[in-house]
Motif scaffolding. Structure first.
Motif, mmCIF file in Angstrom:
data_model
loop_
_atom_site.group_PDB
_atom_site.id
_atom_site.type_symbol
_atom_site.label_atom_id
_atom_site.label_comp_id
_atom_site.label_asym_id
_atom_site.label_seq_id
_atom_site.Cartn_x
_atom_site.Cartn_y
_atom_site.Cartn_z
ATOM 1 N N LEU A 29 -0.911 -2.274 -2.800
ATOM 2 C CA LEU A 29 -0.408 -1.377 -1.750
ATOM 3 C C LEU A 29 0.852 -0.637 -2.207
ATOM 4 N N ASN A 30 1.702 -1.313 -2.959
ATOM 5 C CA ASN A 30 2.899 -0.677 -3.499
ATOM 6 C C ASN A 30 2.527 0.421 -4.498
ATOM 7 N N LEU A 31 1.580 0.140 -5.389
ATOM 8 C CA LEU A 31 1.124 1.133 -6.355
ATOM 9 C C LEU A 31 0.489 2.324 -5.639
ATOM 10 N N ARG A 32 -0.317 2.064 -4.646
ATOM 11 C CA ARG A 32 -0.963 3.121 -3.855
ATOM 12 C C ARG A 32 0.101 4.010 -3.203
ATOM 13 N N SER A 33 1.137 3.396 -2.680
ATOM 14 C CA SER A 33 2.229 4.136 -2.066
ATOM 15 C C SER A 33 2.971 5.002 -3.089
ATOM 16 N N ARG A 63 0.917 10.399 -15.520
ATOM 17 C CA ARG A 63 0.197 9.642 -16.570
ATOM 18 C C ARG A 63 0.507 8.151 -16.496
ATOM 19 N N ARG A 64 1.765 7.835 -16.238
ATOM 20 C CA ARG A 64 2.140 6.417 -16.125
ATOM 21 C C ARG A 64 1.431 5.763 -14.938
ATOM 22 N N LEU A 65 1.361 6.483 -13.816
ATOM 23 C CA LEU A 65 0.652 5.947 -12.653
ATOM 24 C C LEU A 65 -0.838 5.808 -12.939
ATOM 25 N N ALA A 66 -1.411 6.745 -13.692
ATOM 26 C CA ALA A 66 -2.824 6.625 -14.088
ATOM 27 C C ALA A 66 -3.034 5.356 -14.901
ATOM 28 N N ALA A 67 -2.110 5.089 -15.815
ATOM 29 C CA ALA A 67 -2.205 3.878 -16.627
ATOM 30 C C ALA A 67 -2.086 2.618 -15.762
ATOM 31 N N LYS A 68 -1.195 2.647 -14.784
ATOM 32 C CA LYS A 68 -1.025 1.478 -13.899
ATOM 33 C C LYS A 68 -2.274 1.244 -13.047
ATOM 34 N N VAL A 69 -2.855 2.311 -12.525
ATOM 35 C CA VAL A 69 -4.077 2.159 -11.720
ATOM 36 C C VAL A 69 -5.200 1.642 -12.601
ATOM 37 N N ASN A 70 -5.326 2.187 -13.810
ATOM 38 C CA ASN A 70 -6.353 1.699 -14.746
ATOM 39 C C ASN A 70 -6.128 0.234 -15.102
ATOM 40 N N TYR A 95 -12.419 1.848 -1.952
ATOM 41 C CA TYR A 95 -11.469 2.229 -2.992
ATOM 42 C C TYR A 95 -12.217 2.365 -4.314
ATOM 43 N N ASP A 96 -11.846 3.343 -5.101
ATOM 44 C CA ASP A 96 -12.440 3.549 -6.426
ATOM 45 C C ASP A 96 -11.283 3.803 -7.388
ATOM 46 N N LEU A 97 -10.811 2.736 -8.028
ATOM 47 C CA LEU A 97 -9.634 2.834 -8.876
ATOM 48 C C LEU A 97 -9.890 3.673 -10.124
ATOM 49 N N THR A 98 -11.107 3.644 -10.643
ATOM 50 C CA THR A 98 -11.443 4.467 -11.807
ATOM 51 C C THR A 98 -11.345 5.947 -11.448
ATOM 52 N N GLY A 130 -10.191 8.148 -4.041
ATOM 53 C CA GLY A 130 -10.216 6.868 -4.752
ATOM 54 C C GLY A 130 -9.285 5.826 -4.173
ATOM 55 N N LEU A 131 -8.170 6.270 -3.587
ATOM 56 C CA LEU A 131 -7.190 5.334 -3.020
ATOM 57 C C LEU A 131 -7.169 5.355 -1.497
ATOM 58 N N ASN A 132 -8.161 5.991 -0.889
ATOM 59 C CA ASN A 132 -8.243 6.090 0.581
ATOM 60 C C ASN A 132 -6.951 6.636 1.180
ATOM 61 N N LEU A 133 -6.430 7.677 0.566
ATOM 62 C CA LEU A 133 -5.229 8.343 1.080
ATOM 63 C C LEU A 133 -5.651 9.518 1.953
#
Length: 157
Positions: A29-33, A63-70, A95-98, A130-133
């Protein structure tokens, strides 16, 4: 005596549930935020500031957030059962993290495009789906944007 043992055991079960199930959920949830905040914050960065520190910072942050989600997705797929439960739950809830990670990487690559450009809109939509935002554009709006872009660029749809 039995109540003390039962209390101790229930406390252990509670800690186990909070630490192994609750922490990964709160981390997600923190990463999504963070992702939501960043796509809003970088929404107006475009070609006019390309090559500036603000542009480079926005691109790097996406890019860093993409890496964290991956990494979250990969870790949940191969790690302990609690993380697999989180991945199952996220998948079940749509949710679809990819898709979100790919959208973040695509958005970072299209930062130099006009903020209203098709590619930025598509990547932003992928992240939001992907993150239901909350979505900036609905399917009809994206379709109209694509048709307009194709007409302007002479591409047959």
């Amino acid at each position: 005596m039995w109540s003390a043992i039962a209390s101790f055991l229930l406390g252990g079960v509670g800690w186990f549930a909070a630490f192994l199930l609750g922490k990964p959920w709160l981390d997600f949830l923190n990463l999504r935020s963070q992702v939501h905040e960043e796509i809003i914050f970088t929404g107006n960065i475009g070609p006019m500031v390309k090559g500036t520190p603000a542009y480079d910072k926005a691109e790097e942050s996406l890019r860093r957030l993409a890496a964290k989600v991956n990494a979250t997705n990969a870790t949940a797929a191969t790690s302990i059962t609690a993380l697999r439960l989180l991945r199952w739950y996220l998948s079940r809830d749509g949710y679809d993290l990819t898709k979100a990670a790919d959208g973040l990487m695509g958005l970072s690559n299209s930062m130099g495009d006009n903020p209203n450009d098709l590619f930025r809109a598509v990547h932003t939509n992928s992240i939001q789906v992907g993150l239901n935002l909350p979505r900036d554009r609905n399917d009809k709006s994206l379709r109209l944007l694509k048709e307009t872009w194709e007409r302007r660029h002479g591409v047959a749809g």
